[in-house]
Scaffold this active site. Sequence first.
Site, PDB file in Angstrom:
ATOM      1  CG  ASP A 168      -2.189   0.864   0.871  1.00 59.89           C
ATOM      2  OD1 ASP A 168      -2.123   1.682  -0.070  1.00 59.89           O
ATOM      3  OD2 ASP A 168      -3.214   0.754   1.570  1.00 59.89           O
TER       4      ASP A 168
HETATM    5  C1  NOJ Z   1      -3.826   4.020  -0.066  1.00 60.82           C
HETATM    6  C2  NOJ Z   1      -5.043   3.144   0.019  1.00 60.82           C
HETATM    7  O1  NOJ Z   1      -5.043   2.430   1.238  1.00 60.82           O
HETATM    8  C3  NOJ Z   1      -5.146   2.164  -1.118  1.00 60.82           C
HETATM    9  O2  NOJ Z   1      -6.368   1.484  -1.021  1.00 60.82           O
HETATM   10  C4  NOJ Z   1      -5.000   2.861  -2.419  1.00 60.82           C
HETATM   11  O3  NOJ Z   1      -5.133   1.947  -3.478  1.00 60.82           O
HETATM   12  C5  NOJ Z   1      -3.647   3.550  -2.464  1.00 60.82           C
HETATM   13  N1  NOJ Z   1      -3.574   4.517  -1.393  1.00 60.82           N
HETATM   14  C6  NOJ Z   1      -3.387   4.242  -3.785  1.00 60.82           C
HETATM   15  O4  NOJ Z   1      -4.167   5.357  -3.904  1.00 60.82           O
END
Ligand code: NOJ
Length: 740
Positions: A280
């Site tokens: 993430d």
């Molecule tokens: C953080 C989020 O937790 C995730 O779900 C997302 O895909 C990414 N950022 C990218 O934006």
Amino acid sequence: MRFLILVFIFLLAQLVNAQKKTVDQRVDSVLRLMTLDEKVGQMNQYNGPWAATGPLTNDDNLLTQIKAGKVSSMLNVTGVARTRELQDLAMQTRLRIPLLFGQDIIHGYRTTFPIPLAEAASWDLEAIERSARIAAIEASAAGVHWTFAPMVDIARDPRWGRVMEGAGEDPYLGSLIAKARVKGFQGRGLGNTDAVMACAKHFAAYGAAVGGRDYNSVDMSLRQLHEVYLPPFKAALDAGAATFMNSFNDLNGIPATANKYLQRDILKGEWKFKGFVVSDWGSVGEMINHGYAKDNKDASMLATNAGSDMDMESRSNIQNLAQLVKEGKVKLSLVDDAVRRILHKKFEIGLFDDPYRFCNEAREKEQWNNQLNLDAEKDMARKSIVLLKNENQLLPLKKAGGQRKIALIGPLVRSIKEHLGFWSYDWPDDSIRITSLWDEVQKKVGDSKLLYAKGCNINDSSKVGFDEAMSVAKDADIIIMSVGEARDMTGEAKSKSNIHLPGVQEELIKAIMATGKPVIVLISAGRPLIFNWTADNVPAILYTWWLGTKGAEAIADVLFGDYNPSGKLPMSFPGTEGQIPIYYNYYNTGRPATSDSDRFYRSAYIDFSIYPKFAFGYGLSYTSFNYSNINLSSTSLKSDQKLTASAVVTNTGKYDGTEVVQLYIRDMVGSVVRPVKELKGFQKIILKAGESKTVSFTITTEDLKFYNNDLKYAWETGDFEIMIGTSSKDVKTAKLTWNK
Ligand code: NOJ
């Protein structure tokens, strides 16, 4: 003839194998040419220079890094022109390895669909698959190869802002929806230019953050992990999800990003996942804050060794991984494995054959405001609306003709962008292409007079608009109130300790109700909210979530009877934050309370109900349904037998309607305690007014399995209850015994 068919099948299998081999061989042929630095580059993902969803590391030389082969993938880069521009740079690298463009296409791209939690309320797998399909068609036409969706985290805590992104609290419903979404995103399969790679996230247990506070720790038994939180991931994988994303939380003390048990043992081991895992945003580097990695280098080592293949925005891999390999702290074979997985996907989606195959201006234009997509969005939006209350059949309203004066009151009546909810894209022409509730009600009532007052803002304490709202209300025959959250009150980092209707909105509802006029309340939100006074006093309530581009049209259709609502809640609605977590599939305990008057040394609150305000699976229709004649094909079964359980459902009202008939099972005694009920099936049926249907479910011992104390997935003989009904709270029950 049979022989010929067999030969044909054999040849086909050979061909598929040959093709597969070819991809494997092509991957290897590229891998052989790569330097260690180039390999590490493939394990690195950067945010595009245009948008961010997290703390952004500014890199002046981002473009130079792409040209140097240090970047494998970019996120938040869309549009044919932009993706082409960056792909051009990748084509200047030594090995011309194409870039992958990933984006959070959570519920639509140009056409915004209802937020995923709202879609889950439709219990309509085909519609949900179509919604993901359309999102993929539109996004892939804009150069996107990969969506960071579906989010398949089970969520039992509405304080957690990310409940809006998932399918709610139930592993069975959540698994079916996960599968539908993956199928929708990946369409006819990777390699087609209208397919985007799906990404099941956040692996794992992110939805169980302590206290519903985003990014927080998770501590749970492995049994609960396997039984409740992992099934939707497995379903996504079985549906062919190309990628997984790990998550921000730690699980039982080990950050998911560096969790070997999750990524190596379960995902890539037991489940034999062949795709790749992306971290993430910054979750590799954040392990320093967790107190698990001592620095970025340590973080890269821990993540890679544990099976995290691509680093989103931490720069941990790009800065350290080559050195870690040289020092023998990360085996080259693990780097090779990660790179192989990533290259494989790039091959599969055809980027090595044509890096620009998703860059087609004509296609991009064709999908812009595509009417069929918009129609499908409206269909999905109508299916997502949940009718919570409708006393004296106040709804549906009559349209034009001898009409009364209708007042539209509330801070969301004229909203446009709010309909899009969180995780959606704002386009410059939104104010023209999206309509408000006001616009749509106006269309329904023709020349009948409409009145308006805002009354208050969404989230402040000012009551200056109350007097005007009350005088408008007094002048009207009927009042529709549109209240709720702002679209950015749910979503990532939008946890709330207080999930009551924000601001003074409920006080406004009280003031308007005091006029004595009939009131209908529409609640728009990304999570279950608490609105007890409204629930107890207002005669008609529709829960309208955030419904997307055609949201206002969908609501107006339901208000005026052009659509009979059939949504059912995918999450329990608490009556107070103190009840959270509250979910229907709880354990009975040794001292269960059987009702709210049964509190003497019981598992209950001395100051509040044991029940949710609205139960999982609950939702009304303009018509009414009666359940009768629950019938089992046998009440004593042997292991290999199948049980047929049925009930007769009758439409006893005066409208044709759709009902979601739900099947729950309870295992009465187990080697570990079992939930009081578990959803094991449902059918969405249409019944004409007065019509009856027998709805049957086939149940096998597969449906009785659970994870026992040794984490073995097995069923146990004994007594079971079969429940069929209209919600988790309102069922008819039959009993049976199942033996070996
Ligand atoms: C953080 C989020 O937790 C995730 O779900 C997302 O895909 C990414 N950022 C990218 O934006």
